[in-house]
Design an enzyme around this catalytic site. Sequence first.
Site, short mmCIF file in Angstrom:
data_model
loop_
_atom_site.label_atom_id
_atom_site.label_comp_id
_atom_site.label_asym_id
_atom_site.label_seq_id
_atom_site.Cartn_x
_atom_site.Cartn_y
_atom_site.Cartn_z
N SER A 138 0.82 -1.21 0.00
CA SER A 138 0.00 0.00 0.00
C SER A 138 0.86 1.26 0.00
O SER A 138 1.71 1.44 0.89
CB SER A 138 -0.89 0.03 1.24
OG SER A 138 -1.96 -0.85 1.09
N HIS A 157 -2.91 1.25 -4.68
CA HIS A 157 -2.47 0.10 -5.49
C HIS A 157 -2.81 0.42 -6.94
O HIS A 157 -3.96 0.31 -7.36
CB HIS A 157 -3.15 -1.19 -5.02
CG HIS A 157 -2.71 -1.62 -3.67
ND1 HIS A 157 -1.76 -2.59 -3.46
CD2 HIS A 157 -3.07 -1.19 -2.44
CE1 HIS A 157 -1.55 -2.74 -2.16
NE2 HIS A 157 -2.34 -1.90 -1.51
N HIS A 182 -5.85 -8.56 -2.59
CA HIS A 182 -6.11 -8.96 -1.20
C HIS A 182 -7.37 -9.83 -1.14
O HIS A 182 -8.29 -9.65 -1.94
CB HIS A 182 -6.35 -7.72 -0.31
CG HIS A 182 -5.25 -6.70 -0.36
ND1 HIS A 182 -5.16 -5.76 -1.36
CD2 HIS A 182 -4.19 -6.48 0.47
CE1 HIS A 182 -4.09 -4.99 -1.14
NE2 HIS A 182 -3.48 -5.40 -0.04
N TYR A 213 -9.69 -9.60 1.02
CA TYR A 213 -10.88 -8.81 1.36
C TYR A 213 -11.50 -8.12 0.14
O TYR A 213 -12.63 -7.64 0.20
CB TYR A 213 -10.58 -7.78 2.46
CG TYR A 213 -9.55 -6.72 2.10
CD1 TYR A 213 -9.86 -5.67 1.25
CD2 TYR A 213 -8.26 -6.78 2.63
CE1 TYR A 213 -8.91 -4.71 0.91
CE2 TYR A 213 -7.31 -5.83 2.31
CZ TYR A 213 -7.65 -4.80 1.45
OH TYR A 213 -6.71 -3.86 1.12
N GLU A 214 -10.75 -8.08 -0.98
CA GLU A 214 -11.33 -7.50 -2.21
C GLU A 214 -12.33 -8.45 -2.84
O GLU A 214 -13.01 -8.10 -3.80
CB GLU A 214 -10.22 -7.18 -3.22
CG GLU A 214 -9.29 -6.07 -2.77
CD GLU A 214 -8.13 -5.87 -3.75
OE1 GLU A 214 -8.35 -5.23 -4.79
OE2 GLU A 214 -7.02 -6.36 -3.47
N ALA A 227 2.60 -2.59 3.99
CA ALA A 227 2.38 -1.66 5.10
C ALA A 227 1.74 -2.48 6.21
O ALA A 227 0.85 -3.28 5.95
CB ALA A 227 1.44 -0.55 4.65
N MET A 260 -2.82 -7.34 6.07
CA MET A 260 -3.87 -8.12 5.40
C MET A 260 -3.38 -8.72 4.07
O MET A 260 -4.17 -8.89 3.14
CB MET A 260 -5.09 -7.23 5.14
CG MET A 260 -5.57 -6.46 6.36
SD MET A 260 -6.81 -5.24 5.93
CE MET A 260 -6.83 -4.21 7.41
N SER A 261 -2.08 -9.01 3.99
CA SER A 261 -1.55 -9.47 2.70
C SER A 261 -0.32 -10.35 2.91
O SER A 261 -0.13 -10.92 3.98
CB SER A 261 -1.17 -8.26 1.85
OG SER A 261 -0.01 -7.63 2.36
N ASN A 298 1.73 2.36 11.35
CA ASN A 298 0.94 2.80 12.51
C ASN A 298 1.22 1.86 13.67
O ASN A 298 1.68 0.74 13.46
CB ASN A 298 -0.57 2.78 12.18
CG ASN A 298 -1.02 1.41 11.68
OD1 ASN A 298 -0.72 1.01 10.56
ND2 ASN A 298 -1.72 0.69 12.53
N HIS A 317 -6.86 4.08 6.59
CA HIS A 317 -6.05 3.75 5.40
C HIS A 317 -5.30 4.98 4.86
O HIS A 317 -4.19 4.85 4.34
CB HIS A 317 -6.95 3.14 4.31
CG HIS A 317 -6.19 2.61 3.13
ND1 HIS A 317 -5.19 1.67 3.23
CD2 HIS A 317 -6.27 2.91 1.80
CE1 HIS A 317 -4.69 1.40 2.02
NE2 HIS A 317 -5.33 2.15 1.14
O1 LIG Z 1 -0.48 -5.20 2.82
P1 LIG Z 1 -0.60 -4.02 1.95
O2 LIG Z 1 -1.05 -4.35 0.57
O3 LIG Z 1 0.63 -3.17 1.97
O4 LIG Z 1 -1.77 -3.11 2.56
C1 LIG Z 1 -2.01 -2.88 3.95
O5 LIG Z 1 -2.67 -1.64 4.01
C2 LIG Z 1 -4.10 -1.83 3.94
C3 LIG Z 1 -4.73 -1.19 5.13
O6 LIG Z 1 -4.41 0.15 5.22
C4 LIG Z 1 -4.32 -3.33 3.93
O7 LIG Z 1 -4.53 -3.79 2.63
C5 LIG Z 1 -3.04 -3.84 4.52
O8 LIG Z 1 -2.76 -5.17 4.16
N1 LIG Z 2 -4.61 -5.49 9.83
C1 LIG Z 2 -3.89 -4.39 9.72
N2 LIG Z 2 -3.38 -4.05 8.55
C2 LIG Z 2 -2.65 -2.93 8.48
N3 LIG Z 2 -2.02 -2.37 7.44
C3 LIG Z 2 -1.41 -1.25 7.88
N4 LIG Z 2 -1.65 -1.07 9.17
C4 LIG Z 2 -2.41 -2.11 9.57
C5 LIG Z 2 -2.97 -2.49 10.82
O1 LIG Z 2 -2.82 -1.83 11.85
N5 LIG Z 2 -3.69 -3.63 10.84
#
Ligand SMILES: O=P(O)(O)O[C@H]1O[C@H](CO)[C@@H](O)[C@H]1O
Ligand SMILES: Nc1nc2[nH]cnc2c(=O)[nH]1
Length: 301
Positions: A38, A69, A91, A93-94, A121, A224-225, A248, A262
Amino acid sequence: MHTKENSCCCSFDDCKLTTEWLLSMTRHRPKIAIVCGSGLGLLAETASNKQDVRYEDIPNFPVSTVPGHEGRLVFGHIKGKSCVFMQGRFHLYEGYSLCKVTFPVRIFKLMGVETIIVTNASGGLCQDFKVGDIMVIKDHINLPGFAGQHPLCGPNDERFGIRFPCMSDAYSKALRKLALDITTELGYSNFVHEGVYCMVSGPNFETIAEARMLQILGSDSVGMSTVPEVTVAKHCGLRVLGLSLITNKVSLDYSREEKVNHEEVLQISKMRAEMLKNVLITFIARCHQVETINTNYPNAV
Ligand SMILES: O=P(O)(O)O[C@H]1O[C@H](CO)[C@@H](O)[C@H]1O
Ligand SMILES: Nc1nc2[nH]cnc2c(=O)[nH]1
């Protein structure tokens, strides 16, 4: 998930078709693939002789739906090395199956890629981590995998890899050492750590109780990836490096007022992408010097 009845949405033949299409569209023959997390699409900026291909034009490819993205492959050279960047990943969740999420990894393998660098991220759970730090991923926890959401569920195609791949060395020790050495040489060691990344499905960020549980389980950061891509990469014999940008701090305390979103994730990613880019450039220039053994490799394509 795909089962015997509901066969895989991305068969070997689908992968071959996409690979042949890409090979006919570009003269690039990448050996290194970089998945941009991200807000990290600008990691591709330094490449020379660039050629972009939009996901929507690639047969069988999913399209990006998440802000931050961009949705294209960028072929190019970094320090004379042929690379392909995924500017935008997919992802769970998409709404994509994990087979679709990881489809590009198999395409890279069939194109001749040997090393994959996954970036993301993530939220910091380890109390030593600060916003903007880099975590070299040492290991992961595949939480969706525990519940049967796993990219390798379903019939195994031996042309990609073995039925029961080893994951205890998913993130090459030699590549991790090289990445850490480079961060030291660049003077970044004060904000670089090694740690365990935990994947959750998302799309919501964690509750405080969930965050506490993940920390107790041994997670240093959460996102989440990444885990599905790494699992499929290891299955088909790619060498893997994972770099996570801590965007964060995850709330572990009911008295904390900050709320993650986000936009903040993207803002921090963009702010620190330059630092990550410096690490990547040097790593790409030197990673061929490092030999690694992939325990799943003998049966890979
Ligand atoms: O893992 P990337 O694709 O960097 O993205 C991260 O950032 C998004 C949340 O802000 C979620 O999709 C999390 O997985
Ligand atoms: N699940 C999750 N994904 C993230 N992607 C960037 N920051 C976070 C977070 O705090 N939690």
